[in-house]
Design an enzyme around this catalytic site. Sequence first.
Site, short mmCIF file in Angstrom:
data_model
loop_
_atom_site.label_atom_id
_atom_site.label_comp_id
_atom_site.label_asym_id
_atom_site.label_seq_id
_atom_site.Cartn_x
_atom_site.Cartn_y
_atom_site.Cartn_z
N CYS A 1 -76.77 -28.31 35.69
CA CYS A 1 -77.80 -27.54 34.98
C CYS A 1 -78.12 -26.26 35.74
CB CYS A 1 -79.05 -28.42 34.82
SG CYS A 1 -80.44 -27.50 34.14
N CYS B 1 -81.86 -25.32 35.83
CA CYS B 1 -82.65 -26.12 36.78
C CYS B 1 -82.40 -25.67 38.23
CB CYS B 1 -82.29 -27.61 36.68
SG CYS B 1 -82.10 -28.24 35.03
N ASP B 2 -81.15 -25.36 38.55
CA ASP B 2 -80.77 -25.26 39.97
C ASP B 2 -80.31 -23.89 40.44
OD1 ASP B 2 -81.33 -27.95 40.19
OD2 ASP B 2 -79.28 -28.57 39.73
#
Length: 312
Positions: free
Chosen positions: A134, A137-138
């Site tokens: 993701c 997200c990261d």
Amino acid sequence: MAHIYDTIIIGGGPAGLSAGLYAARSKMDTLIIERSKFGGQTATTDELENYPGSIENCTGPELIERMRKQAEEFGTKFAKDEITTVDFSGKIKKLVGNKETYEAKTIIIASGAYPRLAGFESELELRGKGVSYCATCDADFFTELDVAVIGGGDSALTESIYLTKFADNVTIIHRRDQFRGAKSIQDKVFNNPKIKIIYDSVVEAAKGDEILEGLTLKNVKTGEASDLKVDGCFVFVGYLPISELFTGKIKLDEAGYIITDEEMRTDIPGVFAAGDVRQKSLRQVITAAADGAIAATNAEHYIENEFDELHV
Ligand code: NAP
């Protein structure tokens, strides 16, 4: 006696939220059950440039929050629970969750799909320690660092472009010499000076004990092995349906996708499916939302025209 909903929707992604909107707007007593975060994969998408109307850098999470609010305003209720068993044999369908048992006249399955693993050595051991599925997200963790992206579809290409906002260098590793993703996105990739491409190659192993330090690649045409020093590795090699719960309960295809007709009906009367979990040719937010609307409308028709006639 348990409360009997008109419809219970399993999954709170675009398909489920759109089904919730249409069902509640038709005055159906509607519950959406989501096991983790609303939005499914859309919640991990940075840019939705191909969703009609989303022309001003609308992000996945923003769109999902608007969909959720809209469904709620029409009366959709929400529950956080993980369904562990389903019983579709009776007139009233039953869902057993970790917290509660739920009952409804109709069920709409919108459980979505999850990222497929690339299958290289140490992939799972280094997941969350440099290996990610993701970018939204990261990506932030890799500011001014070097990352690799595995895959050649729309996800790999779109997320690579997103990652260039953070990382210094993004290297796409693709197993063939041509991308599968849309030509318009390919052009953006080719024109991005931060993106390098390694074709005809697969990742054999991730290196590093506590944290990812690099990848071992193999050229599939020459067999030659090489090392790539990266701090992060983002895997975008497709998705698998979240349908294990329904194995043996409704008809699935060989890959585990739920088979429906054009009205989103499964082979069990009163049970519908919508979105990425369904066997279909185009998995996009727009097709998920459309599926949800169709499923909810047909669930309503089913209650009006068929439900009372059943004697099971
Ligand atoms: P996808 O289209 O199935 O592409 C998967 C990619 O991963 C392919 O390039 C495939 O290679 C590669 N691959 C598969 N298994 C692999 C493995 N074990 N090792 C290395 N590479 C592997 O999946 P996706 O990109 O996630 O897209 C899924 C759906 O969502 C598609 O319908 C796509 O159009 C849609 N989507 C759309 C957008 C958008 O902005 N329009 C964004 C994201 C996703 P091969 O090409 O050799 O098979």
